[in-house]
Design an enzyme around this catalytic site. Structure first.
Site, PDB file in Angstrom:
ATOM      1  N   ASP A 534      65.125   7.516  23.749  1.00  0.00           N
ATOM      2  CA  ASP A 534      66.141   7.919  22.782  1.00  0.00           C
ATOM      3  C   ASP A 534      67.548   7.797  23.362  1.00  0.00           C
ATOM      4  O   ASP A 534      67.737   7.687  24.559  1.00  0.00           O
ATOM      5  CB  ASP A 534      65.898   9.367  22.339  1.00  0.00           C
ATOM      6  CG  ASP A 534      65.983  10.355  23.501  1.00  0.00           C
ATOM      7  OD1 ASP A 534      65.591   9.978  24.621  1.00  0.00           O
ATOM      8  OD2 ASP A 534      66.431  11.485  23.297  1.00  0.00           O
ATOM      9  N   GLU A 535      68.535   7.804  22.481  1.00  0.00           N
ATOM     10  CA  GLU A 535      69.945   7.977  22.814  1.00  0.00           C
ATOM     11  C   GLU A 535      70.458   6.974  23.857  1.00  0.00           C
ATOM     12  O   GLU A 535      70.782   7.322  24.992  1.00  0.00           O
ATOM     13  CB  GLU A 535      70.189   9.424  23.283  1.00  0.00           C
ATOM     14  CG  GLU A 535      69.836  10.426  22.203  1.00  0.00           C
ATOM     15  CD  GLU A 535      69.999  11.879  22.599  1.00  0.00           C
ATOM     16  OE1 GLU A 535      70.102  12.718  21.703  1.00  0.00           O
ATOM     17  OE2 GLU A 535      70.007  12.177  23.817  1.00  0.00           O
TER      18      GLU A 535
END
Length: 867
Positions: A534-535
């Site tokens: 993620d991210e």
């Protein structure tokens, strides 16, 4: 005595007003021991933010020295953690610079000419975003100058309150203003959890609920056989058929902790495991009668859960259980808890204790978050730098440690530092296996990887210095020629692996291989591996290696939104080749092409409900992926229990997640929560499920609780955040309540007025909550106390009505104390003013009144509230 004399002599030297006699080392020591720092949170929602920021907050730092102090030079700095970057500083004498992550530097300017005795210097500054709880304002400021070791400034250290065991922050000025220190916006409708507010919002619990016939989690089918109780005073006499005693040893041990030992004269407990029985692997049948207790299961796990149910029927202090018949089956096959040990390390002892409690309440998946930007917490044979460098934080030594973050100590040997050795990790695996819990490791990549990157850079430099560039490059994770400028969501500019380099995949293959080997040797094969994924926004834009990849693999990456999707697909294939199922967070997994993913995929959906998060969850569930509900508004236990500045936790998804809110969660029907939940500003929202419903027959695989550790610096703080909320999660993971609103596959729109969750369902939920709360308080809190679990003691709702003190708590059977202080002119000389007294009905009070609850064992005190 000699050392003490030298120390006192140094303190005397440090306090003189002239700098001329100071060495630079003495200056640092004097600042560390005598400078008083006060951090003042001024305004959570200023009328105007600088630099056209949408959200900001205003703070002040006050620096005060007891004597005149005029440094000869201004080549020293103070460093501190500030979760969101400082944007504008108002001070002529000091500047504040954001360095990386949350680390900031306070530097004297040319206008700083020294401290005057007792006169504070104030630095006013605006920061991006928001901070609202006291725990978000980090401790352990430190002072440093080139050539010398940094030293933590004493006035910024935390301490523990002796009665509550909770952290105190003397460096942080009080939060008292409900408007300027509590509201996130002008429309924020969040209510400060005062004693009066808690009283008004807490339903009274009936005191006549029979808890002898109830346990947590509630079984799927439960019947009282007779009113005759089953005598356990002589212990239990086990007879086993079809299973080994070792498979249920942990459950037997729990019964022994409660005083029920194995004894030939004890009540017969006959356990039969038969794999031909028509039931699922975790199901069991349980019957307790005067003559015997009978258990039937298809597997050892089912038998184990039956014994945990026997322990659940027990109320400490009694020697009997009810005569009941139970036919039980779990709601979800995945009932998990995620624990982040990367941001701040948590001890092996904490994990083992937590595994015990998970097993007691039939949770079966431990998702261990072992690596992130702030730490790498597992030894990897052949890559010692990962744990030796990535496992600790200190200052100004990048080849030995990571930089300080999250208010960490800087010694490299505090509790926030550390890692699990191979032996430690295998012990954790074996301990979990004995309690029928699967451990799912997570080493977050390609974002959230600063610890790995800097550890491998230390390795790179080591082998380069040895004249071995080939070995140095083998596991390097970054490309020096990559000129991309980015900032992660935690404000790092150097935390993302380069996904276009073969050495990155060499590293991942090496790490996974070693972790897989540890699992195999511990007897728990690695079948699921969580890559995070993620991210990563903003990375790889100006990377030559990625330019080459885009050109060379143009056809293979066509249709991908970002190269993060390429990374996930490639690592997923690598895992599949090792017979390991890939798992990841739903935002990263959503960047892949489902047709290019393996057949078996796990996605943890953490999208926010009030931001239409059900849509992303439904989309990935419709891929037939194993979808684990990880909704922050109900499952993130790093958020406060209540909306109060002294309640530890983050706030970006919810200002309060009470045990009751977790209990009320309906994981099967995410959009329906719009009928009775609110957004993070306590405002209503709408969930439109008409365009993106679940496909007919799709069901989620499970639900998972989460403990992120950015604001957790000790085992006891972690336990406070987990318990007792974890028991409510276990209730929802194992048992689907009759009052839960079934999901409507035709798709509906839910809001405060849609009324699908009708009055009858609300009444059923209330009755069920009263049962759960009574069992929790009447049985389980005492068991947590017996296990030395630092659970949260509830705050007391209270009001004064015609001079009488009225109180409420969310759970019954909680002992309450009060204290009062009367005006000197009317004080009764024989009164017990200032003493804590046990609350009793019809207690009359006057003056200033305080209330607090007491732990089930009578040892700890809860957080005090004033009326």
């Amino acid at each position: 005595m000699k050392n003490k004399t030298i120390y006192l002599s140094l303190l005397t030297t440090f306090s003189v007003s002239s700098y001329a006699e100071h060495t630079q080392a003495e200056l640092l020591q004097s600042i560390a021991t005598q400078l008083q720092i006060q951090h003042e949170f001024v305004d959570s929602n200023p009328k105007q933010c600088p630099n056209e920021l949408e959200d900001c907050y205003l703070s002040k730092i006050h620096l005060q020295y007891p004597e005149d102090l005029k440094p000869k030079t201004n080549d020293w700095n103070i460093y501190f953690s500030q979760l969101t970057p400082v944007q504008v500083t108002h001070s002529s004498e000091f500047s504040i610079t954001h360095l990386n992550g949350d680390l900031h530097r306070i530097s004297p300017t040319s206008n700083f000419h020294g401290f005057k005795a007792g006169e504070p210097i104030t630095i006013e500054f605006y920061s991006y975003g928001s901070q609202i709880t006291r725990s978000e304002f980090m401790p352990n400021y430190f002072v440093h100058t080139d050539g010398l070791d940094a030293i933590v400034i004493d006035s910024t250290r935390t301490a523990l309150d002796l009665e509550t065991g909770l952290e105190t922050q003397a460096y942080l000025m009080p939060f008292t203003n409900e408007q300027t220190q509590f509201k996130l916006s002008e429309t924020d409708n969040t209510q400060w959890a005062s004693a009066e507010q808690i009283y008004a919002s807490t339903e009274s619990i009936a005191e006549n609920i029979d808890i002898s016939t109830s346990l947590i989690p509630q079984p799927s089918s439960f019947k009282l056989i007779s009113k005759q109780v089953i005598d356990l005073s002589q212990g239990i006499n086990l007879t086993l058929s079809g299973l080994n005693k070792g498979a249920i040893a942990a459950a037997i041990n729990r019964l022994e902790q409660f005083g029920f030992y194995q004894n030939d004269n004890g009540i017969a407990v006959n356990i039969t495991v038969d794999d031909t029985l028509d039931m699922d692997d975790e199901d069991y049948l349980f019957s307790s009668q005067a003559s015997q207790i009978s258990i039937q299961a298809k597997t050892d796990t089912g038998a184990f859960y039956a014994l945990t149910s026997l322990a659940g029927l027990v109320q400490l202090g009694t020697k009997s259980v009810a005569s009941v018949e139970i036919s039980d089956s779990p709601r979800y096959s995945f009932r998990g808890l995620h624990i982040d040990v990367a941001r701040n390390f948590l001890s092996k002892a904490f994990l083992l204790k937590t595994i015990d409690q998970m097993a007691a309440y039939k949770l079966n998946k431990l998702h261990l978050h072992l690596a992130d930007d702030e730490g790498w917490r597992i030894e990897i044979p052949g890559l010692p730098e990962l744990s030796n460098v990535g496992g600790k934080r200190c200052f100004n030594a990048p080849d030995k440690c990571l930089m300080p973050q999250l208010g960490s100590d800087i010694t490299g040997s505090s509790q926030s530092d550390g890692y699990y050795s191979v032996a430690d990790y295998q012990d954790i695996l074996a301990y979990a296996k004995a309690r029928h819990i699967q451990v799912i490791p997570s080493l977050d990549m390609p974002g959230h990887s600063r610890a790995a990157i800097h550890s491998m850079e230390a390795r790179y430099q080591k082998y380069l210095a040895k004249g071995d560039p080939e070995t140095a490059l083998k596991y390097r994770l970054v490309e020096p020629e990559d000129k991309t400028v980015y900032s992660s969501i935690q404000h790092y500019n150097d935390n993302t692996l380069n996904v276009c380099m073969d050495s990155t995949y060499n590293f991942i293959d090496k790490v996974i291989g070693e972790v897989q080997s540890m699992h195999s040797k511990a007897g728990m094969p690695l079948t699921t591996y969580h890559i995070g994924a993620d991210e990563t926004a903003g990375a790889w834009i100006n990377s030559p290696a990625c330019d080459i990849l885009r050109e060379k693999e143009a056809k293979n990456i066509a249709g991908l939104h970002t190269l993060n999707g390429y990374f996930i697909e490639r690592v997923s294939a690598m895992l599949a080749s090792k017979n390991i199922k890939v798992a990841g967070w739903n935002d990263g997994m959503g960047e892949t092409r489902p047709e290019n993913m393996p057949q078996k995929v796990q996605t943890n959906s953490w999208s926010l409900l009030f931001e239409k998060g059900h849509i992303a969850t439904h989309k990935q569930a419709n891929h037939r992926w194993d979808t684990i509900i990880s909704t922050p508004e109900a499952t993130y236990f790093d958020f406060p229990y209540q909306a109060h500045p002294k309640e530890r936790g983050n706030h970006w998804a919810s200002r309060e997640i009470s045990t009751r809110k977790v209990f009320e969660f309906m994981p099967d029907n995410l959009p329906a929560h719009a009928e009775f939940w609110f957004d993070k500003r306590n405002l209503p929202y709408i969930s439109d499920d008409s365009q993106n419903p679940l496909a007919a027959g799709i069901r989620y695989k499970g639900v998972q609780g989460h403990l992120w550790s950015e604001m957790i610096r000790s085992d006891s703080q972690a336990e406070y955040m987990l318990f007792p909320r974890l028991l409510a999660l276990a209730e929802r993971a194992w048992h689907k309540a009759d009052w839960e609103l079934d999901y409507d596959y035709s798709g509906k729109t839910y809001d405060r007025n849609s009324d699908y969750f009708d009055a009858q369902a609300q009444q059923q939920r209330e009755l069920d909550w009263q049962r759960f709360a009574s069992v929790l308080a009447g049985k389980e809190l005492a068991k947590l106390a017996l296990a030395d679990v630092f659970y949260r003691i509830p705050t007391v709702g209270a009001k004064i009505d015609n001079g009488y003190l009225k109180v409420k708590t969310p759970f019954p059977f909680i002992a309450i104390e009060y204290q009062q202080k009367t005006d000197e002119s009317v004080k009764d000389k024989n009164a017990t003013e200032g003493k804590w007294l046990p609350f009793k009905p019809n207690t009359k009070v006057s003056g200033e009144v305080k209330v607090r609850a007491i732990s089930a064992d009578g040892v700890r005190k809860g957080r005090t509230l004033n009326l």
